[in-house]
Design a protein around this motif. Structure first.
Motif, PDB file in Angstrom:
ATOM      1  N   ALA A 196      29.660  72.649  67.800  1.00 19.64           N
ATOM      2  CA  ALA A 196      28.922  72.012  68.923  1.00 19.64           C
ATOM      3  C   ALA A 196      27.505  71.414  68.387  1.00 19.64           C
ATOM      4  O   ALA A 196      27.122  70.416  68.711  1.00 19.64           O
ATOM      5  CB  ALA A 196      28.612  73.214  70.065  1.00 19.64           C
ATOM      6  N   ALA A 197      26.954  72.310  67.448  1.00 17.20           N
ATOM      7  CA  ALA A 197      25.841  71.759  66.894  1.00 17.20           C
ATOM      8  C   ALA A 197      26.262  70.560  65.843  1.00 17.20           C
ATOM      9  O   ALA A 197      25.292  69.572  65.783  1.00 17.20           O
ATOM     10  CB  ALA A 197      25.058  72.880  65.993  1.00 17.20           C
ATOM     11  N   ARG A 198      27.068  70.705  65.176  1.00 22.80           N
ATOM     12  CA  ARG A 198      27.522  69.569  64.398  1.00 22.80           C
ATOM     13  C   ARG A 198      27.752  68.269  65.315  1.00 22.80           C
ATOM     14  O   ARG A 198      27.533  67.074  64.728  1.00 22.80           O
ATOM     15  CB  ARG A 198      28.736  69.889  63.651  1.00 22.80           C
ATOM     16  CG  ARG A 198      28.615  71.119  62.706  1.00 22.80           C
ATOM     17  CD  ARG A 198      27.941  70.766  61.349  1.00 22.80           C
ATOM     18  NE  ARG A 198      28.144  72.099  60.642  1.00 22.80           N
ATOM     19  CZ  ARG A 198      27.011  72.451  59.980  1.00 22.80           C
ATOM     20  NH1 ARG A 198      25.740  72.296  60.014  1.00 22.80           N
ATOM     21  NH2 ARG A 198      27.297  73.675  59.247  1.00 22.80           N
ATOM     22  N   GLU A 199      28.543  68.320  66.374  1.00 25.38           N
ATOM     23  CA  GLU A 199      28.595  67.452  67.307  1.00 25.38           C
ATOM     24  C   GLU A 199      27.317  66.584  67.828  1.00 25.38           C
ATOM     25  O   GLU A 199      27.078  65.396  68.045  1.00 25.38           O
ATOM     26  CB  GLU A 199      29.379  67.764  68.560  1.00 25.38           C
ATOM     27  CG  GLU A 199      30.836  68.285  68.189  1.00 25.38           C
ATOM     28  CD  GLU A 199      31.557  68.856  69.564  1.00 25.38           C
ATOM     29  OE1 GLU A 199      30.940  68.656  70.638  1.00 25.38           O
ATOM     30  OE2 GLU A 199      32.439  69.414  69.246  1.00 25.38           O
ATOM     31  N   ARG A 200      26.232  67.478  67.864  1.00 24.83           N
ATOM     32  CA  ARG A 200      24.839  66.971  68.247  1.00 24.83           C
ATOM     33  C   ARG A 200      24.185  66.497  66.894  1.00 24.83           C
ATOM     34  O   ARG A 200      23.027  66.170  67.033  1.00 24.83           O
ATOM     35  CB  ARG A 200      24.069  67.875  68.791  1.00 24.83           C
ATOM     36  CG  ARG A 200      24.678  68.806  69.878  1.00 24.83           C
ATOM     37  CD  ARG A 200      24.563  67.647  71.211  1.00 24.83           C
ATOM     38  NE  ARG A 200      23.124  67.448  71.469  1.00 24.83           N
ATOM     39  CZ  ARG A 200      22.399  67.793  72.316  1.00 24.83           C
ATOM     40  NH1 ARG A 200      22.817  68.886  73.108  1.00 24.83           N
ATOM     41  NH2 ARG A 200      21.370  67.278  72.751  1.00 24.83           N
TER      42      ARG A 200
END
Length: 402
Positions: A196-200
């Motif tokens: 999820a952090a990578r998506e951000r």
């Protein structure tokens, strides 16, 4: 962290006024440590409760982990470099850099990432160490802006990271989350949060002060866990029994920049060999034993639950019910002062210490403390734990008149 004790004040001889809070806390701590040191049986003995002479004994093993005929370190290098290389290898990272404190290491890591991402905002849990225990160091010292993913006493979820209503350059995850009860996510939950952090388009940094003991719950080796993050900080005194110190591991370009900032922060110390040698000893002696401590913590936790139930305690909570690491919380329906007095008296009068850490007051009529399971705990059977619980509860209920 568990709030401090608040025993009922006692008037000292010759006093002309009431005892101050600081004096009372100092007296309580002195009594508690004195009882701990005289105890024949404890669940854990930590470094700050030992004498200087006892702590120096740790270096008697130094010759087993490093060539003591080499020249000492000088602003790094030598034995410091050897520790850095060892930890980088254990964590599967390209490089590592030694810091005198974890507070400094994480500030440097995240300001370096802020320069690379162009965003000084750090997303983290409201109970993360920098938010609770570092006097707003991120914002006051390092120009970072912390934003809270959640304040709930659990690990952040992937949905919370994905739906955070403002951009952030880095996600910081404390593994385990100490102030929520030494909690860890499942491996699947952890990978989802990182994704999820990578998506951000954010980098991920692990506050791994106690990461060493996370392998049992996560079911993965250290290097596979660390591989999820762009950078990882680990401590040498919390789990490994060292004198102090920390390492930041990650890409070589990051660690080289971190060395420059370490110098600016005053962390490039003239000589660090005692601390570094103690860390090497801890990696050699304690790291292989941590999985045994975690597994035995589950035995101790189950015995505590059974012991409180058998003793007729109306409500008791071991949190988490099955510990994620070798440390966990115990919650009881008693006043913290009464629980503290019963714990210290039990140690003083029986030579057995069941609860050696302070009791805090999370709410009216509640007391909470932490349990740490280490080498000394391995000698305790479930029956030993239950017997100690029975004795403790008798002292508490006798004092409360319940």
């Amino acid at each position: 962290m568990i709030p401090g004790m608040s025993d009922t004040a006692e008037q000292g001889e010759g006093r002309t006024g009431p005892e101050s809070d600081d004096e009372r806390r100092a007296r309580q701590r002195e009594r508690r440590i004195g009882a701990h040191r005289s105890a024949r049986r404890v669940l854990a003995r930590s470094g700050h409760q030992r004498t200087l002479r006892e702590r120096l004994d740790l270096l008697e093993r130094a010759a087993d982990v490093y060539d003591l005929d080499e020249l000492s370190d000088l602003y790094g290098g030598g034995v410091v470099e050897a520790l850095e290389e060892k930890v980088a290898g254990l964590l599967g990272k390209e490089a590592a850099v030694f810091f005198p404190t974890g507070t400094m290491a994480q500030q440097v890591a995240l300001r370096c990432w802020a320069g690379r991402t162009g965003n000084p905002t750090v997303a983290l849990h409201a109970l993360a160490h920098p938010e609770v225990h570092e006097r707003n160091a991120f914002s006051q010292v390092s120009g970072l802006r912390p934003v809270r993913v959640t304040s709930e006493p659990r690990m952040p979820t992937a949905a919370e990271v994905r739906d955070l209503d403002e951009p952030f350059g880095a996600l910081m995850l404390e593994l385990p989350l100490r102030d929520a009860g030494h909690l860890l996510p499942s491996w699947e939950e952890l990978t989802e949060v990182v994704e999820a952090a990578r998506e951000r388009e954010a980098v991920v940094h692990f506050d791994g002060a106690r990461l060493w003991e996370a392998t049992v719950h996560l079911g993965r080796p250290l290097d596979e866990i660390a591989d999820l993050a762009d950078s990882v900080y680990v401590s040498f005194y919390k789990s490994l029994g060292g004198y102090g110190g920390a390492v930041l591991a990650g890409p070589r370009a990051l660690t080289e920049e971190a060395r420059a900032w370490r110098h600016r922060y005053g962390g490039t110390v003239y000589q660090q060999f005692p601390t570094v040698l103690s860390a090497l000893v801890g990696l050699e002696r304690e790291l292989p034993r941590l999985p045994d401590y975690v597994r035995h913590a589950r035995v101790v936790a189950a015995a505590l639950r059974e012991g409180f139930a058998a003793a007729g305690v109306p409500w008791a909570r071991v949190h988490p019910e099955v510990p994620h690491t070798n440390e966990f919380q115990v919650w009881l329906p008693y006043d913290a002062e009464t629980a503290t007095e019963a714990a210290v008296r039990q140690t003083e009068e029986t030579g057995t210490e069941l609860f050696g850490r302070p009791w805090g007051t999370p709410g009216p009529g509640l007391a909470v403390t932490e349990i740490s399971v280490r080498a000394e705990s391995l000698e305790w059977t479930p029956d030993d734990v239950k017997a100690a619980v029975t004795d403790f509860v008798a002292r508490v209920t006798g004092a409360d008149g319940l």
